[in-house]
Design a protein around this motif. Structure first.
Motif, PDB file in Angstrom:
ATOM      1  N   GLU A  98      -3.589   2.677  18.762  1.00  0.00           N
ATOM      2  CA  GLU A  98      -2.402   2.699  19.623  1.00  0.00           C
ATOM      3  C   GLU A  98      -2.523   1.703  20.771  1.00  0.00           C
ATOM      4  O   GLU A  98      -3.613   1.317  21.168  1.00  0.00           O
ATOM      5  N   SER A 144      -1.462  -0.319   5.053  1.00  0.00           N
ATOM      6  CA  SER A 144      -0.556   0.592   5.748  1.00  0.00           C
ATOM      7  C   SER A 144       0.844   0.024   5.694  1.00  0.00           C
ATOM      8  O   SER A 144       1.037  -1.202   5.587  1.00  0.00           O
ATOM      9  N   THR A 154       1.630  -0.712  17.747  1.00  0.00           N
ATOM     10  CA  THR A 154       0.411  -0.843  16.935  1.00  0.00           C
ATOM     11  C   THR A 154       0.058  -2.313  16.674  1.00  0.00           C
ATOM     12  O   THR A 154      -0.153  -2.698  15.522  1.00  0.00           O
ATOM     13  N   GLY A 188       2.509   5.352   4.244  1.00  0.00           N
ATOM     14  CA  GLY A 188       3.334   5.644   5.402  1.00  0.00           C
ATOM     15  C   GLY A 188       2.675   6.734   6.228  1.00  0.00           C
ATOM     16  O   GLY A 188       1.457   6.937   6.170  1.00  0.00           O
ATOM     17  N   THR A 189       3.470   7.457   6.977  1.00  0.00           N
ATOM     18  CA  THR A 189       2.928   8.468   7.878  1.00  0.00           C
ATOM     19  C   THR A 189       2.567   9.733   7.110  1.00  0.00           C
ATOM     20  O   THR A 189       3.426  10.374   6.501  1.00  0.00           O
ATOM     21  N   LEU A 191       0.226  13.258   7.805  1.00  0.00           N
ATOM     22  CA  LEU A 191      -0.392  13.976   8.921  1.00  0.00           C
ATOM     23  C   LEU A 191      -1.853  14.269   8.619  1.00  0.00           C
ATOM     24  O   LEU A 191      -2.199  15.243   7.953  1.00  0.00           O
ATOM     25  N   VAL A 195      -3.895  10.391  12.279  1.00  0.00           N
ATOM     26  CA  VAL A 195      -2.491  10.274  12.686  1.00  0.00           C
ATOM     27  C   VAL A 195      -2.193  11.237  13.830  1.00  0.00           C
ATOM     28  O   VAL A 195      -1.479  10.886  14.789  1.00  0.00           O
ATOM     29  N   TYR A 199      -0.656  10.153  17.482  1.00  0.00           N
ATOM     30  CA  TYR A 199       0.571  10.709  18.045  1.00  0.00           C
ATOM     31  C   TYR A 199       0.299  11.483  19.336  1.00  0.00           C
ATOM     32  O   TYR A 199       1.145  11.496  20.231  1.00  0.00           O
ATOM     33  N   LEU A 211       6.504  13.741  16.097  1.00  0.00           N
ATOM     34  CA  LEU A 211       6.252  13.875  14.663  1.00  0.00           C
ATOM     35  C   LEU A 211       7.537  14.220  13.913  1.00  0.00           C
ATOM     36  O   LEU A 211       7.784  13.719  12.813  1.00  0.00           O
ATOM     37  N   ARG A 214       9.573  11.048  13.568  1.00  0.00           N
ATOM     38  CA  ARG A 214       9.039  10.169  12.536  1.00  0.00           C
ATOM     39  C   ARG A 214       9.398  10.692  11.149  1.00  0.00           C
ATOM     40  O   ARG A 214       9.824   9.933  10.271  1.00  0.00           O
ATOM     41  N   MET A 222       7.870  13.260   5.567  1.00  0.00           N
ATOM     42  CA  MET A 222       6.440  13.013   5.769  1.00  0.00           C
ATOM     43  C   MET A 222       5.671  13.223   4.468  1.00  0.00           C
ATOM     44  O   MET A 222       5.978  14.123   3.677  1.00  0.00           O
ATOM     45  N   ASP A 251       4.970   5.519   0.807  1.00  0.00           N
ATOM     46  CA  ASP A 251       5.427   5.783   2.178  1.00  0.00           C
ATOM     47  C   ASP A 251       6.764   6.493   2.255  1.00  0.00           C
ATOM     48  O   ASP A 251       7.414   6.475   3.302  1.00  0.00           O
TER      49      ASP A 251
END
Length: 259
Positions: A98, A144, A154, A188-189, A191, A195, A199, A211, A214, A222, A251
């Protein structure tokens, strides 16, 4: 894919102590592969390895820093020696990344690039020495969605993941004539602890709202660690024998269908 599509293969996974790495290591083991579980944390690597062996699989645990050239070379050699060779590598090790460009300290930039990009290179280089000795070798590099599209906050992480995509394509070109396949996954994202850490740093007390926002921005919502593990298992398997130099977005449509 069959439940034993990886039977007889030996795989090495970096960052296997938690999150995506642990899910990938367990998925490869369920497919029949012997797995070297590698992580910076010896305890975490051992936990993943014991999950595999307790389920009837073969595994060893190795602790090393992927940014340490000598340690990486030695660990890959030990894994190949203890498990009887090497057929596949998933270069997954990573850290949170981050920080907006204007305020990002050089030390943070260098550490993020070192772990993600240099660590992937060192792991790949060490693995190639063994993969050239056996037919059908495969390397999967963890990129990613941040390497494909501009995601917020990022810069170092995105630069590193873009670099991994370029590295995968270049090394794939050089080693295709030996039957070694190199591909990248662009998750992608999902959890995971990594991650969650990112966040937490970005949103603080508003992390749950962050979250949720996103998840709402992703066409399919997600993802889960198993989604990424399934992609890695496919690319490692012989069913992907004619696939090399590709970047597979996994993703939920984030990089392709963003509003």
């Amino acid at each position: 894919m069959s439940t034993q599509e990886l039977a007889g293969k030996v795989a090495l996974v970096t960052g296997a102590g938690s999150g995506l790495g642990r899910s990938i290591a367990e998925r490869l083991a369920r497919g029949g592969a012997a797995v070297a579980c590698c992580d910076l944390s010896e305890d975490s690597a051992r936990e993943t390895s014991e999950l595999i062996t307790s389920a009837g699989g073969r595994s060893v645990a190795l602790a090393f820093d992927v940014t340490d050239e000598a340690a990486t070379d030695a660990a890959v050699d030990v894994a190949a020696d203890r498990l009887g060779g090497l057929d596949a590598v998933v270069a997954n090790a990573g850290i949170a990344g981050e920080g907006a460009a204007r305020g990002l300290e050089l030390a943070s930039w260098e550490r993020i690039i070192a772990v993600h990009l240099t660590g992937t290179f060192l792991t790949t280089r060490a693995a190639l020495r063994h993969l050239v000795e056996r037919p059908g070798g495969s390397i999967v590099m963890q990129a990613s969605a941040a390497g494909l599209v501009g995601l917020p906050n990022t810069p170092a992480y995105s630069a590193a993941k873009s670099g991994i995509i370029g590295l995968a394509r270049q090394v794939a070109r050089d080693y295709a004539h030996l039957g070694i396949r190199i591909n990248a996954i662009a998750p992608g994202t999902v959890l995971t602890p990594l991650v969650q850490q990112a966040y937490d740093e970005r949103f603080g007390a508003d992390v749950e709202a962050g979250l949720e926002a996103r998840a709402a921005s992703i066409p399919l919502g997600m993802g889960r660690p198993d989604d990424i593990a399934a992609a890695a298992a496919f690319l490692v398997s012989d069913e992907a024998r004619w696939i090399t130099g590709t970047v597979m977005p996994v993703d939920g449509g984030l990089s392709q269908l963003r509003p």
